[in-house]
Scaffold this motif. Structure first.
Motif, PDB file in Angstrom:
ATOM      1  N   MET A 124       0.849  -1.175   0.000  1.00  0.00           N
ATOM      2  CA  MET A 124       0.000   0.000   0.000  1.00  0.00           C
ATOM      3  C   MET A 124       0.891   1.233   0.000  1.00  0.00           C
ATOM      4  O   MET A 124       1.846   1.318   0.759  1.00  0.00           O
ATOM      5  N   LYS A 125       0.563   2.201  -0.822  1.00  0.00           N
ATOM      6  CA  LYS A 125       1.318   3.440  -0.911  1.00  0.00           C
ATOM      7  C   LYS A 125       0.603   4.512  -0.102  1.00  0.00           C
ATOM      8  O   LYS A 125      -0.548   4.848  -0.366  1.00  0.00           O
ATOM      9  N   LYS A 127       5.078   3.520  12.215  1.00  0.00           N
ATOM     10  CA  LYS A 127       4.132   2.410  12.222  1.00  0.00           C
ATOM     11  C   LYS A 127       3.854   1.905  10.804  1.00  0.00           C
ATOM     12  O   LYS A 127       3.802   0.697  10.567  1.00  0.00           O
ATOM     13  N   CYS A 128       3.680   2.816   9.865  1.00  0.00           N
ATOM     14  CA  CYS A 128       3.439   2.417   8.473  1.00  0.00           C
ATOM     15  C   CYS A 128       4.631   1.635   7.917  1.00  0.00           C
ATOM     16  O   CYS A 128       4.447   0.628   7.219  1.00  0.00           O
ATOM     17  N   LEU A 129       5.839   2.086   8.217  1.00  0.00           N
ATOM     18  CA  LEU A 129       7.033   1.373   7.756  1.00  0.00           C
ATOM     19  C   LEU A 129       7.117  -0.016   8.385  1.00  0.00           C
ATOM     20  O   LEU A 129       7.454  -0.994   7.708  1.00  0.00           O
ATOM     21  N   GLU A 130       6.791  -0.115   9.679  1.00  0.00           N
ATOM     22  CA  GLU A 130       6.777  -1.421  10.359  1.00  0.00           C
ATOM     23  C   GLU A 130       5.796  -2.381   9.698  1.00  0.00           C
ATOM     24  O   GLU A 130       6.030  -3.578   9.640  1.00  0.00           O
ATOM     25  N   GLU A 131       4.689  -1.842   9.205  1.00  0.00           N
ATOM     26  CA  GLU A 131       3.659  -2.660   8.555  1.00  0.00           C
ATOM     27  C   GLU A 131       4.003  -2.984   7.101  1.00  0.00           C
ATOM     28  O   GLU A 131       3.255  -3.690   6.432  1.00  0.00           O
ATOM     29  N   TYR A 174       4.356  -0.716   4.575  1.00  0.00           N
ATOM     30  CA  TYR A 174       3.772   0.208   3.611  1.00  0.00           C
ATOM     31  C   TYR A 174       4.865   1.039   2.943  1.00  0.00           C
ATOM     32  O   TYR A 174       5.903   1.319   3.533  1.00  0.00           O
ATOM     33  N   ASN A 175       4.609   1.436   1.721  1.00  0.00           N
ATOM     34  CA  ASN A 175       5.482   2.349   1.003  1.00  0.00           C
ATOM     35  C   ASN A 175       5.076   3.762   1.424  1.00  0.00           C
ATOM     36  O   ASN A 175       4.011   4.238   1.038  1.00  0.00           O
ATOM     37  N   VAL A 176       5.922   4.428   2.208  1.00  0.00           N
ATOM     38  CA  VAL A 176       5.602   5.738   2.771  1.00  0.00           C
ATOM     39  C   VAL A 176       6.318   6.830   1.987  1.00  0.00           C
ATOM     40  O   VAL A 176       7.511   6.736   1.716  1.00  0.00           O
ATOM     41  N   TYR A 186      13.211   9.598   9.078  1.00  0.00           N
ATOM     42  CA  TYR A 186      13.165   8.317   8.366  1.00  0.00           C
ATOM     43  C   TYR A 186      13.616   8.503   6.925  1.00  0.00           C
ATOM     44  O   TYR A 186      13.411   9.553   6.332  1.00  0.00           O
ATOM     45  N   ASP A 187      14.199   7.461   6.383  1.00  0.00           N
ATOM     46  CA  ASP A 187      14.658   7.487   5.001  1.00  0.00           C
ATOM     47  C   ASP A 187      13.500   7.089   4.091  1.00  0.00           C
ATOM     48  O   ASP A 187      13.324   5.922   3.765  1.00  0.00           O
ATOM     49  N   VAL A 188      12.685   8.075   3.727  1.00  0.00           N
ATOM     50  CA  VAL A 188      11.541   7.839   2.849  1.00  0.00           C
ATOM     51  C   VAL A 188      11.597   8.840   1.701  1.00  0.00           C
ATOM     52  O   VAL A 188      12.224   9.898   1.800  1.00  0.00           O
ATOM     53  N   GLU A 189      10.938   8.485   0.611  1.00  0.00           N
ATOM     54  CA  GLU A 189      10.836   9.411  -0.518  1.00  0.00           C
ATOM     55  C   GLU A 189      10.071  10.649  -0.069  1.00  0.00           C
ATOM     56  O   GLU A 189       9.130  10.562   0.718  1.00  0.00           O
ATOM     57  N   THR A 190      10.481  11.793  -0.589  1.00  0.00           N
ATOM     58  CA  THR A 190       9.792  13.035  -0.265  1.00  0.00           C
ATOM     59  C   THR A 190       9.437  13.777  -1.545  1.00  0.00           C
ATOM     60  O   THR A 190      10.271  13.917  -2.433  1.00  0.00           O
ATOM     61  N   ILE A 191       8.202  14.210  -1.625  1.00  0.00           N
ATOM     62  CA  ILE A 191       7.761  15.109  -2.684  1.00  0.00           C
ATOM     63  C   ILE A 191       7.768  16.503  -2.061  1.00  0.00           C
ATOM     64  O   ILE A 191       7.130  16.713  -1.032  1.00  0.00           O
TER      65      ILE A 191
END
Length: 108
Positions: A1-2, A19-23, A25-27, A39-44
């Motif tokens: 899930m994105k 929590k989303c990363l633990e589950e 999910y693509n955050v 957190y190391d996540v994509e950012t727009i």
């Protein structure tokens, strides 16, 4: 899930990101890029309050948007205008509560 989180750098949104990363999910965060991310996540990068910038979120085809930056009726209506019929779930979450949000719903 994105999952796209509008904001992503505050106390509550950081916990949601974790929590989303633990589950699994693509955050993806959407923010102005002024605060270092935990957190190391994509950012727009963009301004939540500018229609053309907020609409950039649609380019990643999110399943869910979690809006941590919706504080009034104008903000909510802008989101409805952009995302209506284009995503599965749109959640407004905040540590600030306004009774307006008890009356508004996302039309299909």
């Amino acid at each position: 899930m994105k999952v796209v989180i509008l904001g992503g750098t505050g106390l509550l949104s950081s916990a949601i990101t974790e929590k989303c990363l633990e589950e699994g999910y693509n955050v993806i965060h959407f923010n102005r890029g002024k605060t270092k991310l935990k957190y190391d996540v994509e950012t727009i990068y963009g301004n939540r309050y500018e229609k053309n910038e907020l609409a950039k979120i649609l380019s990643v085809k999110p399943d869910v948007i979690i809006d941590m930056l919706c504080f009034n009726e104008e903000d909510a209506r802008l989101s409805i205008e952009i995302f209506k019929g284009k995503i599965s779930q749109y959640m407004i979450l905040s540590i600030l509560v306004d009774t307006f949000f008890a009356r508004i719903s996302m039309p299909k």
